[in-house]
Design an enzyme around this catalytic site. Structure first.
Site, PDB file in Angstrom:
ATOM      1  N   PRO A 102       0.799  -1.221   0.000  1.00  0.00           N
ATOM      2  CA  PRO A 102       0.000   0.000   0.000  1.00  0.00           C
ATOM      3  C   PRO A 102       0.834   1.275   0.000  1.00  0.00           C
ATOM      4  O   PRO A 102       1.989   1.272   0.427  1.00  0.00           O
ATOM      5  CB  PRO A 102      -0.827  -0.095   1.280  1.00  0.00           C
ATOM      6  CG  PRO A 102      -0.297  -1.215   2.050  1.00  0.00           C
ATOM      7  CD  PRO A 102       0.697  -1.955   1.261  1.00  0.00           C
ATOM      8  N   CYS A 103       0.232   2.359  -0.506  1.00  0.00           N
ATOM      9  CA  CYS A 103       0.849   3.679  -0.465  1.00  0.00           C
ATOM     10  C   CYS A 103       0.504   4.264   0.901  1.00  0.00           C
ATOM     11  O   CYS A 103      -0.643   4.531   1.196  1.00  0.00           O
ATOM     12  CB  CYS A 103       0.240   4.525  -1.585  1.00  0.00           C
ATOM     13  SG  CYS A 103       0.717   6.242  -1.597  1.00  0.00           S
ATOM     14  N   GLN A 104       1.502   4.394   1.774  1.00  0.00           N
ATOM     15  CA  GLN A 104       1.253   4.920   3.127  1.00  0.00           C
ATOM     16  C   GLN A 104       2.211   6.077   3.401  1.00  0.00           C
ATOM     17  O   GLN A 104       2.924   6.491   2.495  1.00  0.00           O
ATOM     18  CB  GLN A 104       1.486   3.798   4.159  1.00  0.00           C
ATOM     19  CG  GLN A 104       0.511   2.642   4.027  1.00  0.00           C
ATOM     20  CD  GLN A 104       0.937   1.437   4.859  1.00  0.00           C
ATOM     21  OE1 GLN A 104       1.980   0.850   4.596  1.00  0.00           O
ATOM     22  NE2 GLN A 104       0.145   1.057   5.839  1.00  0.00           N
TER      23      GLN A 104
END
Ligand SMILES: C[S@@+](CC[C@H](N)C(=O)[O-])C[C@H]1O[C@@H](n2cnc3c(N)ncnc32)[C@H](O)[C@@H]1O
Length: 471
Positions: A102-104
């Site tokens: 995920p893009c976090q």
């Protein structure tokens, strides 16, 4: 030559299918033609937070029986709290690390005795930890393209941290945002693919527009031409400094990092006409006979709701697919009306703590154009409830529509038919998997090119050794 692979965040195995093929066949041929693969997934990991039944693992273990598949939270396998020796023994040695994560928020608070201190639960740091201990020669990661411009208040910072920390581990990197549909595949799905080669791997990442566009692993896989702006800069400072002070703004759609030197620019795709990227190129190609589709997938204009739904609108706006009554209300009478309302233009009266307001949305097409590659599948694609974003196929205008079946969704991601079918997995879960997954054909293409590049670099170094020993 076998290229040993570790697949992280494996979901239902999109990377594995792309690299190994399925029963020896290739995704690009819809699994009818041979794929000569020398990739071997030696370990994989998948764990879905907050669910007790691990549905993706049920599918993964069913498809790859006997696989060395780990179903634990990656944080318990490789993090700053797990010692080097333990990380090393948890994960087998490998040449290529792959994963879609995920893009976090990748910001860095500091460096402590355990290493870089990123935010808890941010999965990039688990990947980083594995690289730190295992140092595979190559990495191939997938992410949403938003990563290149995140976060909103400091554009590009997160990707800059990712790049800088990779550089500090000895990797040079190239990246490219690939929209599968631009290269003949059946879904408009844009994802950034990040390829890294360790300086000791024998394979070099180079600088230069032409190299990135046509000659790198991603450039050869998906050729392109520069379009618009470019920027070049040196990524200076430690991860903590970059976290605090990054000033270069967003990264463009493709680029490379050699040492700490960045070159990045936007591109236009130039697919190679000699390559069959996919047998399926549009939504129409993946559809099965409507007669074979279960009743639950149909949205029928004759199916009347038990009680009509009334939605008050801003006076004088015109809805896209429904008429308003004289009291400025949209009155939904059938199941199909719900879809028409959600997908259409509206200015719906809502009340918040600050008072009444109109929530507005522009119109989307009610049904999907089957002659085009499909829109992106998202995780909420499944289930019979009406939705603005689920796909609808029109069978009879204004009368009969249907949703896509799990098998059709699998084909849009170039998975084998019924790959996710399992007695304990619902159709909605299968759709969820496809919303999370990648277009397998992209990985297959990169895998084919990478394998050739590795072979060439090995041949070159063997020749060099030979000529050195002869001299
Ligand atoms: C974007 S999806 C990748 C899907 C995969 N590429 C595929 O083809 O199906 C990310 C996956 O990471 C998994 N995941 C999330 N947190 C995790 C964790 N802490 N440990 C292991 N896996 C995790 C999710 O369950 C999800 O399946």
């Amino acid at each position: 030559m076998s290229i040993k692979v570790v697949e992280l965040f494996a979901g239902v195995g999109g990377f594995r299918l792309g690299l190994e093929g399925w029963n020896g066949k290739s995704a690009s041929s819809n699994y009818t033609k041979d794929l000569k693969s020398n990739y071997e997934v030696v370990w994989s990991n998948q764990w879905e937070p907050s669910t007790s039944i691990q549905h993706a693992n049920l599918v993964y273990k069913d498809k790859w029986q006997g696989a060395n598949h780990c179903g634990d939270d990656i944080d318990t396998i490789a993090s700053n709290e797990v010692s080097d020796t333990k990380v090393d023994s948890n994960i087998p040695d490998h040449d290529l690390l792959v994963g879609g994560f995920p893009c976090q928020d990748y910001s860095v608070a500091g460096v402590n005795t355990n290493g870089i201190e990123g935010k808890k639960g941010v999965l990039w740091w688990n990947i980083h930890r594995i690289l730190e201990v295992k140092r595979p020669k190559f990495i191939l990661l997938e992410n949403v393209d938003r990563l290149l411009k995140s976060p909103v208040n400091k554009r590009g910072r997160d990707f800059a941290i990712l790049l800088a920390t990779l550089s500090d581990l000895g990797y040079d990197v190239e990246w490219k945002v690939i929209n599968a549909a631009d290269y003949g595949m059946p879904q408009r799905r844009r994802r950034v693919f990040i390829f890294g080669a360790h300086k000791a791997s024998g394979l070099t990442i180079e600088e230069g527009v032409d190299w990135i566009s046509q000659n790198s692993v991603l450039g050869k896989s998906f050729p392109s031409q520069i379009k618009g702006d470019r920027k070049a800069f040196e990524l200076k400072g430690s991860a903590v400094e970059i976290s605090n002070d990054f000033v270069h703004g967003k990264f463009y759609n493709c680029g490379s990092m050699v040492g700490r030197n960045i070159l990045t620019f936007d591109y236009t795709p130039k697919p190679d006409n000699n390559i069959n990227y996919s047998d399926f190129g549009s939504l129409k190609d993946v559809l099965i006979d409507h007669g074979k589709v279960g009743d639950e997938f149909f949205v029928d204009s004759k199916k009347v709701l038990k009680t009509p739904i009334i939605k008050e609108q801003k006076p004088s706006i015109s809805l896209s697919y429904l008429q308003m009554n004289s009291r400025d209300e949209a009155v939904l009478l059938t199941e199909l009306d719900k879809w028409k309302y959600l997908k259409g233009r509206k200015a719906e009266k809502r009340v918040s703590s600050k008072g009444a307001f109109y929530y507005t949305e522009g119109p989307l097409s009610l049904s999907d154009d089957i002659n085009l590659p499909s829109r992106t599948i998202i995780t909420s694609e499944g289930g019979s409830g009406a939705s603005r974003f689920k796909h609808l196929v029109e069978l009879e205008k204004d009368v009969l529509y249907r949703r896509l079946t799990p098998l059709e969704l699998e084909r849009l991601n170039m998975f084998p038919d019924n790959h996710t079918k399992h007695e304990r997995v619902t159709d909605a879960k299968r759709a969820f998997f496809m919303g999370n997954a990648l277009v397998v054909g992209i990985v297959e293409r990169i895998g084919v090119v990478l394998s050739k590049c590795i072979k060439e670099s090995q041949d070159k170094s063997a020749l060099q050794h030979l000529s050195e020993s002869e001299n």
